[in-house]
Write a protein that holds these residues in place. Sequence first.
Motif: not given
Lengths: 118, 160
Positions: B2-3, B6, B16, B19, B71, B75-77, B98, B117
């Motif tokens: 997912t990382t 995204r 999504a 994935v 970010i 949908g990243l954190r 980013e 990452r």
Amino acid sequence: MTIDHDDDPRLTRLLTAVRADAEPALWTRVRARAEARRPVGGPLAWIMRPAALAASFAILLGTAALALTLGDTRSASGGDEYATLGEALVAERAADVTPATSVPAPARSAAGDSGTRE
Amino acid sequence: MTTLARTMLRDADEAADVVEDALLRMRDAAPGFRGARGLKTWALRIVANRCRDLLRRRRFAAGRPEDFDPIVESGLRADPIEGWDEAIDQGRMLAALERAIDRLPREQREAVILRDRLGLSYDEVAETLGVRVPAVKSRLFRARAFLRTELRAAMEDHIS
């Protein structure tokens, strides 16, 4: 070229600080889609194969071509063409009747008609 | 997975989908999986290939709006960084980084995400991308040089 992963610790820390959280709903969706795509078995599966589809299409084309060829041959050898079945029947009847009604030419030696003057 | 999706696509919904597709493809291909390649690199390779396809199709899409937060939109954190200099706005730095990652050529971006990452080894990155280790090192070297420059510029802007 020498490359050190930690050549810039600030950059490395920034890069590793960002990531995505695990999405619990993802597995549910994947499971549902996997269930929906459950493979069909037996002859249906064979029919759905691209090779089978291509073979069916080839057979269809072959049959159509054969039908067209046979149709052409038949019309070419048929000779007379009639617009309706009625016309065809009348023509056939006429062909049958004509020899019986035709009057043969009188022979020269035959006796003349009684009504004529010799 | 997912990382990677995204960060590559900058779109949580598209990521999504990618994935999901990758997991289904893995499920379908699982009987033929011989394990010659690691499961992790195999999965990431599927995701990377799918992202490439989508990005190729998106080549002529409209640009990002001015207030685009890479970010949040992805949908990243962002985790708080230990020992970070409080005088520097971490969020702003991360957003600048980013944006700089987005400006990298695709090959370099993939290498940075996988190596820096996701923490893959050089061998794993090479295996995932289908290239040799020297090529990975070269891509990373150029990518990091670019990111360092961009980060420095962002910090100078921040301080001034």
